[in-house]
Design a protein around this motif. Sequence first.
Motif, PDB file in Angstrom:
ATOM      1  N   TRP A  72       0.866  -1.176   0.000  1.00  0.00           N
ATOM      2  CA  TRP A  72       0.000   0.000   0.000  1.00  0.00           C
ATOM      3  C   TRP A  72       0.904   1.228   0.000  1.00  0.00           C
ATOM      4  O   TRP A  72       1.797   1.351   0.836  1.00  0.00           O
ATOM      5  N   GLY A  82      -2.689   4.078  -3.347  1.00  0.00           N
ATOM      6  CA  GLY A  82      -2.899   2.972  -4.279  1.00  0.00           C
ATOM      7  C   GLY A  82      -2.237   1.731  -3.737  1.00  0.00           C
ATOM      8  O   GLY A  82      -1.365   1.798  -2.874  1.00  0.00           O
ATOM      9  N   ALA A  84      -1.271  -2.760  -4.421  1.00  0.00           N
ATOM     10  CA  ALA A  84      -0.991  -3.876  -5.327  1.00  0.00           C
ATOM     11  C   ALA A  84      -1.218  -5.173  -4.569  1.00  0.00           C
ATOM     12  O   ALA A  84      -0.937  -5.260  -3.374  1.00  0.00           O
ATOM     13  N   GLU A  96       4.599  -1.758  -7.852  1.00  0.00           N
ATOM     14  CA  GLU A  96       3.246  -1.660  -8.425  1.00  0.00           C
ATOM     15  C   GLU A  96       2.353  -0.750  -7.589  1.00  0.00           C
ATOM     16  O   GLU A  96       1.543   0.013  -8.128  1.00  0.00           O
ATOM     17  N   ALA A  97       2.484  -0.782  -6.266  1.00  0.00           N
ATOM     18  CA  ALA A  97       1.689   0.092  -5.397  1.00  0.00           C
ATOM     19  C   ALA A  97       2.040   1.554  -5.642  1.00  0.00           C
ATOM     20  O   ALA A  97       1.147   2.416  -5.731  1.00  0.00           O
ATOM     21  N   LYS A  99       3.345   2.815  -8.403  1.00  0.00           N
ATOM     22  CA  LYS A  99       2.863   3.116  -9.761  1.00  0.00           C
ATOM     23  C   LYS A  99       1.354   3.404  -9.748  1.00  0.00           C
ATOM     24  O   LYS A  99       0.891   4.372 -10.354  1.00  0.00           O
ATOM     25  N   THR A 100       0.597   2.592  -9.023  1.00  0.00           N
ATOM     26  CA  THR A 100      -0.849   2.782  -8.927  1.00  0.00           C
ATOM     27  C   THR A 100      -1.169   4.083  -8.200  1.00  0.00           C
ATOM     28  O   THR A 100      -2.067   4.831  -8.606  1.00  0.00           O
ATOM     29  N   CYS A 101      -0.449   4.378  -7.154  1.00  0.00           N
ATOM     30  CA  CYS A 101      -0.668   5.585  -6.365  1.00  0.00           C
ATOM     31  C   CYS A 101      -0.365   6.847  -7.168  1.00  0.00           C
ATOM     32  O   CYS A 101      -1.108   7.832  -7.105  1.00  0.00           O
ATOM     33  N   HIS A 103      -0.472   7.447 -10.340  1.00  0.00           N
ATOM     34  CA  HIS A 103      -1.346   7.685 -11.508  1.00  0.00           C
ATOM     35  C   HIS A 103      -0.589   8.306 -12.681  1.00  0.00           C
ATOM     36  O   HIS A 103      -0.957   9.365 -13.186  1.00  0.00           O
TER      37      HIS A 103
END
Length: 174
Positions: A72, A82, A84, A96-97, A99-101, A103
Amino acid sequence: MKKLLFIFLGLASFNVYAHSCPGQFDPVSGICRFQGNNGELVQYNMAPPQSSNVQNSSKVVNINVPSKYGAWAVNPKTGIAGGALNQDSRAAAEKEAIKTCEHGGRNAPCVVGAWFRNGCLAVAQGKSSKKLKTFYGNGAQIGQAEPAALRKCQASGSVECKIVVSEACSMPKY
């Protein structure tokens, strides 16, 4: 009638088998004990020999089940976050977390707030001195992360504790 005859013959054969012992017969172990001619205690095993194909010990089989990781990430300034799930390594989950966070860079910089392996994670928030504080709860089984996050929030003295991110899990697949 056939069943009754079968049971009778089975009991009769056991009775004959046990009575071929001249002393005391233990039906559980199959051991016959008696005193020999010179007064010494004699014992021998009357149980039928076991087949050489039968193994008496259990065999332990290790199965390699790869771990699964989750993470997280959050931007401390904006609070946007974000996560993963089900990644093959801690590094992959954290990457990945983030990257998701972020945006695609619109929410940079994000930092990893928590990671977990073969378990679950939930996030709670509460107010302390008019500031929001974040608490991560984890658990090895489904249903343990949210209560853990709330307990941490309440134990800190924060008020209005609530779950802001529902429990999410990364469990190995058998």
